[in-house]
Design a protein around this motif. Structure first.
Motif, PDB file in Angstrom:
ATOM      1  N   SER A 264      25.469  41.625  39.215  1.00 31.94           N
ATOM      2  CA  SER A 264      26.430  41.937  40.269  1.00 31.94           C
ATOM      3  C   SER A 264      27.874  41.992  39.780  1.00 31.94           C
ATOM      4  O   SER A 264      28.729  42.551  40.463  1.00 31.94           O
ATOM      5  CB  SER A 264      26.330  40.903  41.392  1.00 31.94           C
ATOM      6  OG  SER A 264      26.802  39.643  40.963  1.00 31.94           O
ATOM      7  N   ARG A 284      34.175  38.175  42.651  1.00 40.43           N
ATOM      8  CA  ARG A 284      32.873  38.674  43.113  1.00 40.43           C
ATOM      9  C   ARG A 284      31.860  37.536  43.241  1.00 40.43           C
ATOM     10  O   ARG A 284      31.141  37.434  44.246  1.00 40.43           O
ATOM     11  CB  ARG A 284      32.366  39.727  42.131  1.00 40.43           C
ATOM     12  CG  ARG A 284      31.026  40.361  42.484  1.00 40.43           C
ATOM     13  CD  ARG A 284      31.181  41.389  43.580  1.00 40.43           C
ATOM     14  NE  ARG A 284      32.061  42.458  43.147  1.00 40.43           N
ATOM     15  CZ  ARG A 284      31.663  43.524  42.446  1.00 40.43           C
ATOM     16  NH1 ARG A 284      30.394  43.648  42.101  1.00 40.43           N
ATOM     17  NH2 ARG A 284      32.520  44.467  42.128  1.00 40.43           N
ATOM     18  N   ILE A 288      30.033  36.154  46.670  1.00 43.32           N
ATOM     19  CA  ILE A 288      28.577  36.123  46.827  1.00 43.32           C
ATOM     20  C   ILE A 288      28.110  34.715  47.189  1.00 43.32           C
ATOM     21  O   ILE A 288      27.241  34.524  48.053  1.00 43.32           O
ATOM     22  CB  ILE A 288      27.897  36.613  45.542  1.00 43.32           C
ATOM     23  CG1 ILE A 288      28.185  38.105  45.318  1.00 43.32           C
ATOM     24  CG2 ILE A 288      26.393  36.366  45.581  1.00 43.32           C
ATOM     25  CD1 ILE A 288      27.684  38.629  43.998  1.00 43.32           C
TER      26      ILE A 288
END
Length: 824
Positions: A264, A284, A288
């Motif tokens: 990811s 990020r 998440i």
């Protein structure tokens, strides 16, 4: 000093009461003459800054305190300060009227003033404090300032750079070399603080291009002997280019899969190392984890560089951090704006888990309101170890505006704009606007009111009234007036997208202006042109005047001119509007001369992922807009427009933007066709390099020879018709500003390409051949084309009229200079 203090006697005090002085002492009547306590008392009195001198003595059993009070500052004056205003200096110094005068404080203020001047590039400044003693122990403080010349930057040099040139590196830092054209900017003045920031910019620049171990070993600034310029030298070590090696994520969180997390993040093994990608990956992973229910996560990158292989291995470790919850959110400084207006912009509430990312987004959302000049957040410990208090401090700024502006545009000529607006009505976050605009081409009146939280929900609603008049008589041969109102409401769909709906009702009147004098047949009436003696003028085949007295050759024509519609007109003629049915050569636009009602319902879907809404350097935006007219009214159409744009920063102050757009409008009822004001027009402001409505369908007149063949010569072009379909692409590169932003001057390189066309039959004139030897045809052509255009094709036997509509591709490129500067 044995013995007991019988009494304390204060001597020399004029303003300060004796009991105030005694309160600072560590001894009192009945205490012993303790040398240690008396010494501490002496230091305490000096530490108050109230006294210029203090002595402690003994007279028998009495303790004698002799003081010399520091004077009180009566006034603070500045002399000679030309480059920095007095208000700015007063904000920075510690001394103030009615304050205590001390030499230490004045000297500290002198150093602060010198520092301010050096930050503005004046290193030869001289500041001399002067004192004027007054009665009642008062003093005037005068700072005599000699500004000195501005100390510029003669040159900026780099040592150790092999990959990038000096000029390339100079473009990446804020400091600039002094040049004549930078008279509006202060970045070419030497500032030590700016030099430190430049070193960080260089580090970011190199590390985002693979130079992981880049460093600035020194940044030296040497002043010239005349103290007017600096030579700045950066010594750097570039190192080698690195690539990302193994990239992985290690986590102790049960709900998160390390392999999925690794896929990811925006880092791929083998790519050139970029420092910004490390920060992007942390954001990020934090996001998440938050979505998965982990509000408390620490993401720590561990980087291992191998100089031999040129690889940087990255391991992101994710552990659950300490659990902290928001106990209370305090809003501070909102003297006008109501608390709930600010709180509804926050992504966190009291009782939520403490999340740094959500807090930062909340601060940006509050800033985006535009109500505050400053928004700061402070974290304080709560009542328990796992509790935190958030102080959100704001500084209100004016939100009411009265604007009176004038200007000049190459499209609209002179323009005037008067508006009264309040963007935060009564502190409730509501917006009310009254605006009047007028230019040579258009006049607008607009009244609007909007509520961002209608009925206390995340639903924006608004209402408006408008009146608009547009004069396209020179480019489209029509004038239009619209009066009406609208209501709209919108709501977010996701964090980056929203949808808004609107209903619009307007009364639209289209007028084709102009009058013409017609004869009994219905053609434009003409009269012969006479010379000074009253004789008719004849033209030969080349269009030249045949001198008076010469024989009139065969094929010569009588010079005639249209009769102007000014009474009285000759017998047998009359004045009618150019759209009167009696006029046989009425223009195509006459089919749209109507006064009808338009009722439309529409929506706009927007998707915005920009990193900055004003000057984006990364991200994209997309919008889809549709309007359907036909909920009553006299018009039936569906209009659709799509726009997408992507932005990318190139260097500091320089960014590229690619914008693609397209539109279509069609009528779904043959009995209620489109009007000219419903069509799209491109050119001018919305297609640079072309006149207003400069591209798209129009009527074209071609030359035809005696054999009936088109020669390809365009005799004339009619006025713009507009189109039902358009497509357009724009590539724009914004250039760095060498003039301060407040002057409103910006420049950009651009390239635009696209087309406009696709009109229905009611907007087309039938293709027709006009025989110039036929008097009726000749008069129709004479009424449609300027005489100079016909004289340019003397051998034309006929004129072919055709409506051109083929979505022709058009392109233009150039340099745009934008100057947003109201006259008042």
């Amino acid at each position: 000093m044995a013995g007991t203090i019988r009494s304390i006697i204060i001597e020399g005090n004029e303003r300060i009461e004796a009991r105030t002085i005694q309160s600072y002492l560590l001894v009192e009547p009945g205490s012993s003459f303790d040398p240690v306590l008396l010494d501490l008392s002496l230091k305490t009195l000096f530490g108050t800054d109230l006294f210029a001198d203090v002595s402690i003595g003994r007279r028998g059993s009495d303790l004698i305190i002799q003081v010399v009070e520091n004077p009180i500052i009566n006034r603070i004056l500045f002399e000679g300060n030309r480059s920095i205003k007095e208000d700015k200096l007063r904000e920075e110094i510690q001394a103030e009227p009615r304050g205590v005068f001390t030499l230490a404080r004045i000297q500290a203020d002198v150093r602060r003033i010198i520092e301010l001047y050096r930050q503005s590039g004046r290193f030869s400044v001289v500041v001399k404090p002067q004192y004027k003693l007054l009665d009642q122990s008062r003093v005037d403080v005068i700072f005599e300032i000699t500004d000195g010349p501005t100390t510029g930057v003669k040159s900026i040099n780099f040592i150790g750079n092999e990959r990038f040139s000096d000029s390339r590196l100079r473009s990446e830092i804020v400091t600039r070399q002094s040049r004549l054209w930078r008279f509006f900017s202060s970045n070419d003045n030497y500032d030590p603080g700016r030099l430190e920031y430049d070193q960080e910019l260089l580090r970011q620049f190199y590390q985002n291009r693979g130079y992981y171990d880049f460093r600035v070993t020194s940044a030296d600034a040497a002043i010239t002997p005349n103290q007017e310029d600096f030579y700045i030298t950066f010594t750097i070590e570039e190192g080698r280019v690195y690539e990302f090696g193994e990239v992985s994520v290690e986590t102790t969180l049960d709900k998160l899969n390390a392999q999925i997390l690794t896929r990811s993040i925006p880092i791929q093994s083998g790519e050139i190392y970029e420092g910004d990608l490390i920060e992007d990956s942390i954001d990020r992973l934090t996001s998440i984890a938050g979505i998965s229910g982990y509000a408390f996560v620490d993401v720590i990158p561990r980087l291992t560089a191998n100089p031999e292989s040129g690889k940087v291995d990255v391991v992101f470790t994710m552990d659950e951090g300490p659990r902290v919850y928001i106990e209370r959110i305090n809003i501070i400084g909102n003297t006008t704006t109501l608390d709930h207006v600010i709180r509804r912009r926050l992504n966190v509430s009291e009782g939520d888990a403490f999340n740094r990312v959500s807090l930062d987004r909340s601060v940006n959302r509050v800033r985006a309101l535009g109500y505050f000049s400053e928004v700061e957040i402070t974290e304080l410990p709560g009542s328990e170890p796992d509790r935190a208090v958030i102080d959100l401090a704001v500084t209100e700024q004016p939100t009411g505006e009265f604007s009176l502006a004038g200007g000049f545009s190459s499209v609209d000529a002179f323009l005037v704009d008067i508006s009264v607006a309040q963007r935060n009505l009564l502190g409730r976050g509501q917006t009310a606007i009254a605006r009047v605009q007028a230019s040579q081409r258009s006049q607008n009146v607009d009244l609007r009111f909007s509520e961002p939280q209608f009925l206390g929900r995340n639903l924006a609603a608004g209402i408006g009234l408008f009146g608009r008049r547009i004069d396209y008589s020179d480019v489209g041969l029509y004038e239009s007036e619209s009066y009406g109102g609208y209501v709209n409401f919108g709501f977010p769909v996701t964090r980056n997208s929203s949808i808004s709906w609107r209903y619009r009702l307007s009364q639209d009147q289209i007028t084709i202006p102009g009058e013409v004098v017609i004869d009994a047949v219905g053609l434009q009436a003409l009269r012969p042109i006479l010379d000074e003696d009253g004789n008719q003028i004849f033209l030969d085949e080349d269009g030249d005047v045949i001198p008076a007295g010469e024989e009139i050759p065969e094929g010569a024509t009588l010079a005639e001119t249209p009769i102007l519609p000014i009474p009285p007109v000759p017998d047998g003629t009359r004045i009618v509007g150019i759209c009167d049915d009696a006029y046989l050569s009425q223009p195509l636009q006459c089919v749209s001369q109507v006064n009808d009602l338009t009722s439309s319902l529409g929506y706009t879907f927007q998707w915005n992922n920009l990193n900055n809404p004003i000057a984006p350097t990364r991200g994209f935006e997309f919008s889809l807009s549709q309007d359907v007219a036909g909920l009553g009214g006299d018009v039936r159409y569906v209009r659709t427009e799509i726009t997408g744009a992507a932005h990318r920063g190139i260097t500091q102050g320089m960014r590229a933007s690619l914008r693609l757009s397209a539109g279509n409008i069609f009528s779904y009822d043959e009995d209620k066709p489109l009007r000219f004001n419903n069509l799209f027009f491109r050119g001018g402001n919305n297609f640079r390099g072309f006149n207003v409505a400069g591209i798209g369908p129009r009527t074209v007149f071609y030359e035809v020879d005696a054999d009936g063949n088109e020669t390809g010569t365009v005799v004339a072009k009619g006025q713009a018709i507009g189109g039902q379909i358009y497509y357009q692409g724009t590539l724009e590169v914004t250039l760095p500003q060498f003039i301060p932003e407040q002057y409103g001057i910006k420049m950009a390189l651009f390239a635009e390409a696209g087309g406009l066309g696709g009109i229905e039959d009611e907007f087309r004139l039938e293709e027709q051949l006009f025989d110039l030897s036929n008097p009726v045809d000749a008069q129709i052509i004479a009424a449609s084309i300027r005489p100079q255009a016909l004289q340019a094709v003397p051998n034309a036997a006929s004129i072919l009229r055709r409506t051109e509509d083929d979505l022709d591709f058009r392109a233009t490129a150039g340099l745009s200079v934008f100057w947003d500067s109201p006259f008042g």
